[in-house]
Write an enzyme that holds these catalytic residues in place. Structure first.
Site, short mmCIF file in Angstrom:
data_model
loop_
_atom_site.label_atom_id
_atom_site.label_comp_id
_atom_site.label_asym_id
_atom_site.label_seq_id
_atom_site.Cartn_x
_atom_site.Cartn_y
_atom_site.Cartn_z
N LYS A 40 0.89 -1.16 0.00
CA LYS A 40 0.00 0.00 0.00
C LYS A 40 0.93 1.21 0.00
O LYS A 40 1.16 1.86 1.03
CB LYS A 40 -0.92 -0.06 1.22
CG LYS A 40 -2.17 0.79 1.06
CD LYS A 40 -3.19 0.44 2.13
CE LYS A 40 -4.27 1.51 2.24
NZ LYS A 40 -5.13 1.65 1.08
N1 PPE Z 1 -7.76 -1.58 -3.30
C1 PPE Z 1 -7.22 -0.36 -3.12
C2 PPE Z 1 -6.47 0.24 -4.25
C3 PPE Z 1 -7.36 0.30 -1.91
O1 PPE Z 1 -6.82 1.51 -1.73
C4 PPE Z 1 -8.11 -0.30 -0.87
C5 PPE Z 1 -8.30 0.40 0.44
C6 PPE Z 1 -8.65 -1.59 -1.09
C7 PPE Z 1 -8.45 -2.20 -2.31
C8 PPE Z 1 -9.36 -2.35 -0.02
O2 PPE Z 1 -8.46 -2.78 0.97
P1 PPE Z 1 -8.89 -3.00 2.50
O3 PPE Z 1 -9.13 -1.63 3.08
O4 PPE Z 1 -7.75 -3.68 3.10
O5 PPE Z 1 -10.13 -3.83 2.48
N2 PPE Z 1 -8.43 1.83 0.33
C9 PPE Z 1 -8.19 2.65 1.49
C10 PPE Z 1 -7.99 4.10 1.11
C11 PPE Z 1 -9.18 4.98 0.95
C12 PPE Z 1 -8.78 6.43 0.78
O6 PPE Z 1 -9.48 7.16 0.04
O7 PPE Z 1 -7.81 6.90 1.40
C13 PPE Z 1 -9.23 2.40 2.57
O8 PPE Z 1 -10.33 1.90 2.29
O9 PPE Z 1 -8.92 2.70 3.72
#
Ligand code: PPE
Length: 304
Positions: A157
């Site tokens: 990330k």
């Molecule tokens: N893909 C991406 C690219 C992504 O950024 C997230 C989380 C996910 C999938 C889902 O991952 P998880 O949170 O582990 O289920 N995106 C984060 C950022 C949001 C933002 O605008 O800042 C979040 O949901 O916290």
């Protein structure tokens, strides 16, 4: 954004307005850093952070992929995560962890700048809107594609990865949609700009595999487990965009977005054009779990 009282910076609690960094902070210039998003919920038995261990493990894995040595241990970051929620008297909030390269020298090859860490918290409601969470959102495929796995460390990330996501998001927001769907370089579905995607066909859920150019979402992983325990079949396989158009239901998962139904993709109505029954079932099970109402999943909660 409502200001919280304190932000945790490098081991100290700092007032919100004093949580500042130098303009020559390395990560600001080059995007080289790692972050996490985690939610704390007001559960039936007190406030608890959802899957904190998993989020911290992913943060440290991101650092490992990026060759950044975190300045704190996982245990210290876990203790700090609880401390910052308590210090702000929040019962529910979003937590943003970031590990970044501080100031000192600029230039891509700099190795000696300090590695710094911070945890901020704020109140973050429904990421794609309250109405979106209930009735579903409108998704549009972006012209920006996810970079191939050998160029883009999707399992990290990484701060800089989000240029790709933000370009996609801004493109579709300006076109009047809620969220961007992103393809990989072969034209298969990867994920949305900040969420993973699931399709529903009867009793089967399909989501792109971990080997795709996707973040290994913790909500994705949780939903796969919940869905299997509810009796659904879950397949992790690649699919092109036309498969999305003919799904019975589509939903997105993410920490910020939670479980958000999709009612339209590229101007095609999905199902009845509202949140479908399977999505509603999984969403309500997800909220039961994060709110501590299902004892089977209490292992996922870190009480404050
Ligand atoms: N893909 C991406 C690219 C992504 O950024 C997230 C989380 C996910 C999938 C889902 O991952 P998880 O949170 O582990 O289920 N995106 C984060 C950022 C949001 C933002 O605008 O800042 C979040 O949901 O916290």
């Amino acid at each position: 954004m409502e200001k919280a009282k304190k932000i945790w910076m490098d081991g100290k609690l700092v007032n919100w307005d004093d949580a500042k960094i130098h303009i020559l902070t390395h990560t600001l210039h080059y995007g080289f850093g790692a972050f996490e998003g985690t939610r704390c919920y007001k559960t039936v038995s007190g406030s608890a952070i959802f899957r904190l261990d998993e989020h911290l493990k992913r943060l440290f894995n991101s650092c490992q992929i990026l060759t950044i040595d975190p300045p704190f241990t996982i245990e210290q970051m876990a203790a700090a995560s609880k401390e910052i929620v308590k210090a702000n008297d929040y019962q529910e909030c979003y937590l943003r962890h970031i590990i970044y390269i501080g100031d000192g020298e600029l230039g891509l090859g700099t190795m000696t700048n300090p590695v710094r860490a911070a945890i901020a918290v704020w109140k973050w409601g429904a990421y794609l809107g309250e109405e979106g969470l209930k009735k579903g959102i409108r998704l549009k495929t972006s012209s920006y594609v996810r970079l191939p796995v050998n160029s883009f460390p999707a399992k990290a990330k990484a701060v800089g990865n989000y240029v790709n996501s933000i370009l996609a998001k801004r493109e579709v927001l300006k076109a009047g949609y809620d969220e961007a769907l992103m393809l990989d370089t072969s034209g298969y579905i990867a994920e949305a700009s900040g969420e993973n995607i699931f399709l529903v066909f009867g009793k089967t859920l399909i989501t792109p595999p971990k080997s795709s150019s996707i973040l290994n979402g913790i909500t994705r992983k949780s939903v796969i487990e919940l869905a299997k325990n509810l009796g659904f079949i879950v397949k992790e396989e690649t699919f092109p965009r036309d498969t999305v158009y003919i799904a019975d239901e589509v939903f997105l998962t993410g920490t910020a977005a939670e479980v958000t139904p999709v009612r339209e993709v590229d101007n095609r109505k999905i199902g009845q054009g509202s949140a479908g029954p399977v999505t509603i079932k999984i969403q309500s099970e997800f909220f039961n779990v994060v709110l501590g109402k299902n004892p089977e999943y209490k292992k996922w909660l870190t009480y404050i």
